[in-house]
Design a protein around this motif. Structure first.
Motif, PDB file in Angstrom:
ATOM      1  N   ASN A  74       0.796  -1.231   0.000  1.00  0.00           N
ATOM      2  CA  ASN A  74       0.000   0.000   0.000  1.00  0.00           C
ATOM      3  C   ASN A  74       0.825   1.275   0.000  1.00  0.00           C
ATOM      4  OD1 ASN A  74      -2.389  -1.560   0.183  1.00  0.00           O
ATOM      5  ND2 ASN A  74      -2.178  -1.689   2.407  1.00  0.00           N
ATOM      6  N   SER A  85       3.415   1.313  -5.596  1.00  0.00           N
ATOM      7  CA  SER A  85       3.687   0.762  -4.272  1.00  0.00           C
ATOM      8  C   SER A  85       5.135   0.286  -4.193  1.00  0.00           C
ATOM      9  CB  SER A  85       2.740  -0.398  -3.977  1.00  0.00           C
ATOM     10  OG  SER A  85       3.094  -1.548  -4.730  1.00  0.00           O
ATOM     11  N   VAL A  88       5.428  -3.096  -5.856  1.00  0.00           N
ATOM     12  CA  VAL A  88       5.495  -3.036  -7.317  1.00  0.00           C
ATOM     13  C   VAL A  88       6.883  -2.614  -7.777  1.00  0.00           C
ATOM     14  CG1 VAL A  88       4.728  -1.683  -9.308  1.00  0.00           C
ATOM     15  CG2 VAL A  88       3.041  -2.694  -7.775  1.00  0.00           C
ATOM     16  N   GLY A 108       0.784  -2.213 -13.013  1.00  0.00           N
ATOM     17  CA  GLY A 108      -0.192  -3.098 -12.385  1.00  0.00           C
ATOM     18  C   GLY A 108      -0.256  -2.940 -10.879  1.00  0.00           C
ATOM     19  N   SER A 109      -0.978  -3.843 -10.256  1.00  0.00           N
ATOM     20  CA  SER A 109      -1.164  -3.809  -8.806  1.00  0.00           C
ATOM     21  C   SER A 109      -0.039  -4.549  -8.092  1.00  0.00           C
ATOM     22  CB  SER A 109      -2.494  -4.463  -8.438  1.00  0.00           C
ATOM     23  OG  SER A 109      -2.448  -5.866  -8.686  1.00  0.00           O
ATOM     24  N   SER A 110       0.014  -4.377  -6.782  1.00  0.00           N
ATOM     25  CA  SER A 110       1.016  -5.081  -5.970  1.00  0.00           C
ATOM     26  C   SER A 110       0.858  -6.589  -6.093  1.00  0.00           C
ATOM     27  CB  SER A 110       0.879  -4.671  -4.503  1.00  0.00           C
ATOM     28  OG  SER A 110       1.171  -3.312  -4.318  1.00  0.00           O
ATOM     29  N   ARG A 111      -0.375  -7.055  -6.028  1.00  0.00           N
ATOM     30  CA  ARG A 111      -0.625  -8.495  -6.098  1.00  0.00           C
ATOM     31  C   ARG A 111      -0.238  -9.050  -7.462  1.00  0.00           C
ATOM     32  NH1 ARG A 111      -2.743 -11.134  -2.306  1.00  0.00           N
ATOM     33  NH2 ARG A 111      -3.554  -9.215  -1.358  1.00  0.00           N
ATOM     34  N   GLU A 112      -0.544  -8.312  -8.514  1.00  0.00           N
ATOM     35  CA  GLU A 112      -0.180  -8.753  -9.864  1.00  0.00           C
ATOM     36  C   GLU A 112       1.334  -8.809 -10.023  1.00  0.00           C
ATOM     37  OE1 GLU A 112      -4.018  -6.975 -12.352  1.00  0.00           O
ATOM     38  OE2 GLU A 112      -2.248  -5.729 -11.999  1.00  0.00           O
TER      39      GLU A 112
END
Length: 222
Positions: A74, A85, A88, A108-112
């Protein structure tokens, strides 16, 4: 029972963070409520052993909004023309024997980013490259902590709040399986700031490595 480290920022110019292994009751299960029970147990054991009162869990499972905001998933880092983030930026900067850095992950996102299959299919990790600057694998946690500390410094509303805490934990961090830890980085930030070394450390890569050379980018367990 389980064991996790608590990280204590030190008032020292030679060793910045003390890492202490804490044994506590573990509550099995993947739900947030179970994780928070484990966190409460870890903090209770930490208070009993160390005599500290203000402990902050830094992870997406924290019961404190500050701790959630400081999760590497986050916490946002200004990077050229965008904010990404810490997670990332860290994953995007990895360079492997057969590929990378995969800078498309910055979109993209942190999870990706963390789950991108190329990170496991490109061979041995050999270093990091981000914003045109190369980082070696040694010191082992330097690149991650550089990203995290710069992100903290760019979010003064969050970094100012850290001064009220005496210890930091991350229930998701298992030293037997992982190297980088956001709770350690937070403790490092607090210590460097108290010792008047933060501005120098964040002035550039070489200065950062020089300052941390007097302490440690990964503290020794106690």
């Amino acid at each position: 029972m389980a064991t996790r480290p608590a990280f204590i920022p030190l008032r020292s110019k030679t060793k910045f963070v003390r890492e202490i292994q804490i044994e506590f009751k573990w509550f099995a299960g993947m739900s947030v409520s179970q994780k928070q029970k484990s966190i409460a147990s870890l903090h209770e054991a930490t208070r009993a052993r160390l005599g500290v009162s203000n402990i902050l869990e830094i992870s997406s499972k924290s019961s404190e909004p500050l701790g959630v905001s400081l999760s590497a998933f986050n916490l946002l880092l200004p990077l050229e023309t965008q904010r990404v983030s810490v997670e990332v930026a860290f994953q995007a900067g990895k360079r492997f024997e057969r590929g990378g850095p995969f800078l498309d992950l910055l979109c993209g996102s942190s999870r990706e980013a963390k789950g991108d299959p190329r990170l496991k299919e490109s061979g041995r990790l050999i270093g990091f490259v981000l914003s045109g600057e190369a980082w070696p694998l040694e010191p082992r946690t330097a690149f991650y902590e550089w990203l995290y500390l710069n992100a903290l410094d760019a979010n003064p509303d969050l970094s100012e709040a850290l001064a009220h805490y005496e210890a930091f934990t991350d229930i998701e961090f298992n030293p037997a399986k992982s190297l980088n830890c956001q709770a350690h980085s937070a403790a490092l930030y607090v210590s460097l700031r108290r010792e008047g070394l933060l501005e120098e450390a964040l002035s550039g890569k070489e200065a950062f490595l020089k300052v941390l050379g007097g302490g440690a980018t990964k503290s020794s367990p106690v």
